[in-house]
Write a protein that holds these residues in place. Structure first.
Motif, PDB file in Angstrom:
ATOM      1  N   PHE A  48       0.799  -1.053   0.023  1.00 48.16           N
ATOM      2  CA  PHE A  48       0.020  -0.012  -0.173  1.00 48.16           C
ATOM      3  C   PHE A  48       1.041   1.171   0.021  1.00 48.16           C
ATOM      4  O   PHE A  48       1.868   1.230   0.602  1.00 48.16           O
ATOM      5  N   LEU A  49       0.407   2.285  -0.747  1.00 47.93           N
ATOM      6  CA  LEU A  49       1.467   3.265  -0.790  1.00 47.93           C
ATOM      7  C   LEU A  49       0.679   4.804  -0.564  1.00 47.93           C
ATOM      8  O   LEU A  49      -0.627   4.729  -0.523  1.00 47.93           O
ATOM      9  N   ARG A  50       1.352   5.548   0.335  1.00 45.39           N
ATOM     10  CA  ARG A  50       0.851   6.807   0.868  1.00 45.39           C
ATOM     11  C   ARG A  50       1.628   7.852   0.162  1.00 45.39           C
ATOM     12  O   ARG A  50       2.829   7.717  -0.174  1.00 45.39           O
ATOM     13  N   GLN A  51       1.244   9.149   0.134  1.00 42.47           N
ATOM     14  CA  GLN A  51       2.072  10.087  -0.266  1.00 42.47           C
ATOM     15  C   GLN A  51       2.996   9.966  -1.512  1.00 42.47           C
ATOM     16  O   GLN A  51       4.125   9.940  -1.569  1.00 42.47           O
ATOM     17  N   GLN A  52       2.130   9.722  -2.465  1.00 44.77           N
ATOM     18  CA  GLN A  52       2.681   9.264  -3.957  1.00 44.77           C
ATOM     19  C   GLN A  52       3.864   8.392  -3.936  1.00 44.77           C
ATOM     20  O   GLN A  52       4.816   8.437  -4.614  1.00 44.77           O
ATOM     21  N   ALA A 102      -4.414   5.038   2.222  1.00 44.65           N
ATOM     22  CA  ALA A 102      -3.405   4.566   1.612  1.00 44.65           C
ATOM     23  C   ALA A 102      -4.021   3.949   0.087  1.00 44.65           C
ATOM     24  O   ALA A 102      -5.199   3.590   0.039  1.00 44.65           O
ATOM     25  N   PHE A 103      -3.157   3.782  -0.823  1.00 44.99           N
ATOM     26  CA  PHE A 103      -3.808   3.039  -2.121  1.00 44.99           C
ATOM     27  C   PHE A 103      -2.891   1.761  -2.490  1.00 44.99           C
ATOM     28  O   PHE A 103      -1.924   1.696  -2.383  1.00 44.99           O
ATOM     29  N   ASP A 104      -3.899   0.839  -2.954  1.00 45.00           N
ATOM     30  CA  ASP A 104      -3.267  -0.612  -3.237  1.00 45.00           C
ATOM     31  C   ASP A 104      -2.664  -0.448  -4.509  1.00 45.00           C
ATOM     32  O   ASP A 104      -2.476   0.461  -5.398  1.00 45.00           O
ATOM     33  N   PRO A 123      -8.192   3.141  -3.288  1.00 43.43           N
ATOM     34  CA  PRO A 123      -7.784   3.765  -2.001  1.00 43.43           C
ATOM     35  C   PRO A 123      -8.415   2.570  -0.678  1.00 43.43           C
ATOM     36  O   PRO A 123      -9.415   1.856  -1.124  1.00 43.43           O
ATOM     37  N   VAL A 124      -7.681   2.539   0.189  1.00 41.92           N
ATOM     38  CA  VAL A 124      -8.048   1.824   1.479  1.00 41.92           C
ATOM     39  C   VAL A 124      -8.213   2.756   2.618  1.00 41.92           C
ATOM     40  O   VAL A 124      -7.148   3.364   2.698  1.00 41.92           O
ATOM     41  N   PHE A 125      -8.897   2.237   3.665  1.00 40.64           N
ATOM     42  CA  PHE A 125      -8.964   2.832   4.779  1.00 40.64           C
ATOM     43  C   PHE A 125      -8.209   1.721   5.951  1.00 40.64           C
ATOM     44  O   PHE A 125      -8.565   1.099   6.065  1.00 40.64           O
ATOM     45  N   LEU A 126      -7.174   2.402   6.368  1.00 35.41           N
ATOM     46  CA  LEU A 126      -6.444   1.699   7.240  1.00 35.41           C
ATOM     47  C   LEU A 126      -6.908   1.721   8.772  1.00 35.41           C
ATOM     48  O   LEU A 126      -6.535   2.908   9.399  1.00 35.41           O
ATOM     49  N   ALA A 127      -7.733   0.995   9.288  1.00 31.08           N
ATOM     50  CA  ALA A 127      -8.502   1.060  10.462  1.00 31.08           C
ATOM     51  C   ALA A 127      -7.681   0.651  11.687  1.00 31.08           C
ATOM     52  O   ALA A 127      -7.066  -0.338  11.667  1.00 31.08           O
ATOM     53  N   GLU A 128      -7.704   1.482  12.651  1.00 30.90           N
ATOM     54  CA  GLU A 128      -6.759   1.054  13.918  1.00 30.90           C
ATOM     55  C   GLU A 128      -7.581  -0.020  14.855  1.00 30.90           C
ATOM     56  O   GLU A 128      -6.982  -0.855  15.478  1.00 30.90           O
ATOM     57  N   GLY A 129      -8.894   0.097  14.628  1.00 27.73           N
ATOM     58  CA  GLY A 129      -9.688  -1.019  15.396  1.00 27.73           C
ATOM     59  C   GLY A 129     -11.149  -1.048  14.892  1.00 27.73           C
ATOM     60  O   GLY A 129     -11.389  -0.139  14.145  1.00 27.73           O
TER      61      GLY A 129
END
Ligand code: G4P
Length: 547
Positions: free
Chosen positions: A424-428, A490-492, A497-503
């Protein structure tokens, strides 16, 4: 020719929680099918518990397991293909993908343990794809739970309707055999690990005094009572209901003692579906179509530096695959020819000339394939239904050698194409996050990056519990969600886009705040109902884990 080749094929997977008896059952099926002649031949395929921290050892065993990844054999005119699924939970993602290439599954349950964590997860995957299931309740030679309790649990926990086709008489030391409700016969048990017992007593009906003669009056009375309950309470067996994945026939036995396995196999080949039509992004493809098509569901890279080959496993979906013919790689828009396609017959690999729908062909690959790629005879489409599931462990990648940044980038991308982990990528792309099902993949990635790409990296734990793919018709909400949750999005690899949930709580609050957004646990989603259902199941399984 084409029609019979198709209708006689049975391609399936055996799934179970580790230790329920998958390896033993596989081996016994191969013995019945004449594909192996001695017990113990399949054992090498199993990743031993003692080796959990030694991934090179596991890789060695995986090397062996390439040959046994697909075990094909002939039985009573049927061509049976067993697609092996790794038992080790760190390779669960491999198993999920393999399940996209089967037409049905046999689920093995330990009679003392019932439904376990892996069983639940694997069945979630089967349910998503409406895969027909036959259940084999194993280890009846040991003390276990009441069979009615087990059936209740199967129905409750796995969301399937169960229908026993055999019924145990006693259990553990009092196990006397099974009554076959389908063929109306008694099958008497005698513990024997090497030969096949055929102590079968045909009966006209349940009132037959032969039953009392063989198992004693008390057991006979109990059996009659049990069968009365089954006939009264459970739906009658209907093959169509089974093939629609609505009803799961249940068998009882003891794999290690060869008991109940033949009945299972005989029923399996008769009722299990032959290859069915499959969805692509543009249309449904029927297996009877003349033109060949198939998809890649698994890529196996050889870690031995002296043998740098990769094998891509292609499931044939339509037409006939032929050696040396050019096929169209639809993602790369490129023609490819395969000079030595391989089939797998138990422990032997051999070059094949042709393959039919339901078969799996091993293609030597120099880096052309990603998991999910489609091959056709020229038509442009790609097969659907090879989803990615949310990983369990997330870590951020840090480069340790600034001179090798490019190699690191390329290596991580290629390993994720092979399905070793998800990227997964964040910030380009400046922040790289790797998601896996087990700890072991991180060791595998580090090792392979260094040995194959000369790159070095560290992994830093992230406070992420699950990744949710999300969609919405409401652009306004999507925009607001993106800006509010910027640090958790982040992006797959397909740029979704995916939501990275903490819980669970962070998912819940996102759902409350953004009711128009749907969250999904897999990269391929169909309807709202799917999303809600899987999240419900996910909560259930995560609660289980946290207990
Ligand atoms: P898995 O692939 O699902 O992980 O299970 P596997 O077949 O390896 O079986 C797990 C253990 O259960 C093995 O014992 C196997 O011998 C045993 N087992 C399988 N079927 C039966 C059965 O019908 N009855 C009984 N009593 N045991 C059964 P192990 O001690 O872990 O391995 P091994 O030393 O026997 O190889």
């Amino acid at each position: 020719m084409k029609h019979t080749e198709l209708t006689r094929r049975r391609t399936f997977g055996i799934i179970s929680h580790p230790d329920a008896g998958k390896t033993t059952l596989t081996e016994k099926l191969l013995l019945f099918g004449g594909a192996i002649h001695i017990a113990g031949a399949v054992k090498s395929n199993k990743i031993r518990k003692s080796a959990t921290s030694d991934f090179m050892e596991i890789e060695k065993q995986r090397g062996i397991s390439v040959a046994t990844s697909v075990m094909g054999f002939e039985y009573n005119g049927y061509k049976v293909n067993i697609l092996d699924t790794p038992g080790h939970k760190d390779f669960a993602e491999d198993t999920y993908r393999t399940l996209t290439a089967v037409d049905s599954v046999i689920l093995v349950i330990d009679c003392a343990k019932g439904v376990e964590e892996q069983t639940r997860k694997l069945m979630d995957v089967c349910r998503m794809r409406s895969t027909p299931v036959i259940v084999f309740i194993n280890k009846l030679d040991r003390e276990g739970r009441d069979p009615f309790d087990l059936l209740d649990e199967l129905e409750r926990e796995l969301g399937i309707h169960a229908r026993p086709l055999t019924w145990p008489i006693g259990i553990g030391t009092r196990f006397q055999g099974v009554y076959n409700l389908f063929d109306k016969q008694l099958e008497l048990f005698s513990p024997n690990k090497t030969t096949i017992s055929d102590d079968i007593i045909a009966l006209n009906d349940l009132a037959s005094p032969l039953i009392d003669e063989h198992i004693g009056a008390d057991s006979a009375a109990k059996l009659r009572e049990d069968i009365g309950i089954i006939e009264g309470v459970y739906e009658s067996f209907d093959e169509e209901h089974y093939r629609d994945a609505y009803l799961a026939p249940v068998f009882f036995g003891s794999a290690i003692n060869n008991f109940g396995v033949k009945e299972l196999l005989d029923t399996f080949v008769t009722i299990a579906p032959s290859p069915q039509s499959r969805e692509t992004n543009i249309r449904k493809v029927d297996p009877t179509e003349d033109a060949f098509s198939g998809f890649i569901f698994k890529i196996h890279a050889n870690l031995d530096p002296n043998h740098r080959d990769r094998i891509a496993f292609c499931r044939v979906c339509s037409g006939k695959f032929e050696r040396n013919k050019f096929y169209y790689h639809t993602r790369l828009d490129k023609e490819l020819r395969f000079t030595s396609p391989t089939s797998f017959m138990a422990n032997e690999k051999s070059i094949i000339e042709e393959a039919w729908p339901g078969d799996v062909v091993g293609l030597y690959d120099t880096g052309n394939f990603k998991i999910g790629d489609t091959l056709t005879e020229g038509e442009q489409f790609s097969y659907k239904g090879i989803p990615r599931f949310s990983p369990e462990i997330f870590r951020q990648v840090f480069n340790r050698n600034p001179f090798k940044a490019k190699q690191l980038d390329r290596g991580i991308r290629q390993l994720s194409d092979e399905g070793v982990a998800q990227l997964f990528l964040r910030q380009q792309g400046n922040i790289k996050i790797v998601g896996t099902v087990g700890e072991m993949q991180f060791e595998v990635i580090k090792f392979r990056l260094l040995h194959e790409y000369g790159a070095e990296c560290d992994f830093q734990p992230l406070n992420v519990y699950k990744a949710f793919w999300f969609t919405s018709e409401d652009d306004e909400q999507l925009k607001r969600f993106h800006s509010l949750q910027y640090h958790h999005i982040a992006f797959d690899k397909d740029d979704h886009p995916v939501f990275l949930a903490e819980g669970t709580w962070s998912l819940k609050s996102a759902q409350d705040m953004f009711p128009e957004i749907e969250f999904h646990l897999t990269s391929e989603f169909k309807t709202d109902a799917d999303a809600v259902l899987s999240i419900g199941q996910w909560e259930k399984s995560s609660n289980m884990r946290h207990r």
